[in-house]
Write a protein that holds these residues in place. Sequence first.
Motif, short mmCIF file in Angstrom:
data_model
loop_
_atom_site.label_atom_id
_atom_site.label_comp_id
_atom_site.label_asym_id
_atom_site.label_seq_id
_atom_site.Cartn_x
_atom_site.Cartn_y
_atom_site.Cartn_z
N ASN A 89 -46.81 -51.63 -6.57
CA ASN A 89 -46.70 -50.66 -7.68
C ASN A 89 -47.57 -49.44 -7.44
O ASN A 89 -48.26 -48.96 -8.34
CB ASN A 89 -47.11 -51.34 -9.01
CG ASN A 89 -46.22 -52.50 -9.34
OD1 ASN A 89 -45.02 -52.43 -9.15
ND2 ASN A 89 -46.80 -53.56 -9.82
N ASN A 90 -47.55 -48.94 -6.25
CA ASN A 90 -48.38 -47.80 -5.86
C ASN A 90 -47.78 -46.49 -6.38
O ASN A 90 -47.34 -45.64 -5.62
CB ASN A 90 -48.59 -47.77 -4.35
CG ASN A 90 -47.29 -47.81 -3.58
OD1 ASN A 90 -46.23 -47.99 -4.15
ND2 ASN A 90 -47.39 -47.63 -2.29
N PHE A 91 -47.83 -46.33 -7.69
CA PHE A 91 -47.24 -45.18 -8.37
C PHE A 91 -47.83 -43.86 -7.89
O PHE A 91 -47.18 -42.82 -7.95
CB PHE A 91 -47.39 -45.31 -9.89
CG PHE A 91 -48.81 -45.29 -10.36
CD1 PHE A 91 -49.43 -44.09 -10.69
CD2 PHE A 91 -49.53 -46.45 -10.49
CE1 PHE A 91 -50.74 -44.05 -11.13
CE2 PHE A 91 -50.84 -46.44 -10.94
CZ PHE A 91 -51.45 -45.23 -11.25
N TRP A 92 -49.07 -43.87 -7.42
CA TRP A 92 -49.75 -42.65 -6.99
C TRP A 92 -49.12 -42.03 -5.74
O TRP A 92 -49.38 -40.89 -5.42
CB TRP A 92 -51.23 -42.92 -6.75
CG TRP A 92 -51.49 -44.06 -5.82
CD1 TRP A 92 -51.62 -44.01 -4.46
CD2 TRP A 92 -51.61 -45.44 -6.19
NE1 TRP A 92 -51.82 -45.27 -3.95
CE2 TRP A 92 -51.82 -46.16 -4.99
CE3 TRP A 92 -51.57 -46.13 -7.38
CZ2 TRP A 92 -51.99 -47.54 -4.97
CZ3 TRP A 92 -51.74 -47.50 -7.35
CH2 TRP A 92 -51.95 -48.18 -6.18
N LEU A 94 -45.66 -42.05 -5.39
CA LEU A 94 -44.26 -41.84 -5.72
C LEU A 94 -44.08 -40.62 -6.62
O LEU A 94 -45.05 -40.08 -7.14
CB LEU A 94 -43.70 -43.09 -6.40
CG LEU A 94 -43.84 -44.40 -5.62
CD1 LEU A 94 -43.46 -45.58 -6.48
CD2 LEU A 94 -43.02 -44.36 -4.34
N ARG A 99 -41.79 -43.18 -9.74
CA ARG A 99 -43.19 -43.15 -10.19
C ARG A 99 -43.31 -43.73 -11.59
O ARG A 99 -44.19 -44.53 -11.87
CB ARG A 99 -43.73 -41.73 -10.16
CG ARG A 99 -45.16 -41.62 -10.68
CD ARG A 99 -45.64 -40.16 -10.67
NE ARG A 99 -46.87 -39.98 -11.38
CZ ARG A 99 -48.08 -40.16 -10.86
NH1 ARG A 99 -48.21 -40.51 -9.61
NH2 ARG A 99 -49.16 -39.98 -11.59
N ALA A 102 -42.87 -47.57 -11.40
CA ALA A 102 -44.02 -48.21 -10.77
C ALA A 102 -45.25 -48.13 -11.68
O ALA A 102 -46.03 -49.10 -11.77
CB ALA A 102 -44.31 -47.57 -9.42
N LEU A 103 -45.44 -47.02 -12.36
CA LEU A 103 -46.57 -46.87 -13.29
C LEU A 103 -46.45 -47.87 -14.43
O LEU A 103 -47.43 -48.54 -14.80
CB LEU A 103 -46.62 -45.43 -13.83
CG LEU A 103 -47.75 -45.12 -14.82
CD1 LEU A 103 -49.09 -45.19 -14.12
CD2 LEU A 103 -47.54 -43.74 -15.42
N ASN A 104 -45.26 -48.00 -14.98
CA ASN A 104 -45.03 -48.96 -16.06
C ASN A 104 -45.31 -50.39 -15.58
O ASN A 104 -46.00 -51.15 -16.27
CB ASN A 104 -43.59 -48.83 -16.56
CG ASN A 104 -43.35 -49.61 -17.82
OD1 ASN A 104 -44.15 -49.57 -18.74
ND2 ASN A 104 -42.25 -50.34 -17.86
#
Length: 131
Positions: A89-92, A94, A99, A102-104
């Motif tokens: 979940n590496n939203f940073w 994406l 993003r 993954a952030l959720n």
Amino acid sequence: MLLRQPWVMPLVRICLVSAFLVGGVSKLLHFDAAVAEQVHFGLQPGWLWAGLAIFVEIAGSVCVITNRFTWLGAGGLAALTLVAMMVANNFWRLEGAARFMALNSFFEHLGLIAAFVMVTYLASGERRSRV
């Protein structure tokens, strides 16, 4: 009150770890796919990470469900969840919809880790109150 019924907390513990228990058994039954999943996320060697995930998911779930060594089982599941958060979940890294998703998922997993802390705290209180 519903929360004081003797079947409620065992059911809650089963529900809390259900995804891990099912996931661990599924990985065990489909070990090649479990290895491929670990490799996909950059975890090498894949067989070692898959084996570790299977052990933690099944043994940790059993500890939480049986309310024995809850701190160890919940701690292992929380650590596994933390690794998954950081790897999958590496939203940073994406952008756009990816993003957002993954952030959720990252914060859903963070809430799950908090639930493991709470179940450990509650289990320790149950032990103190029985002594």
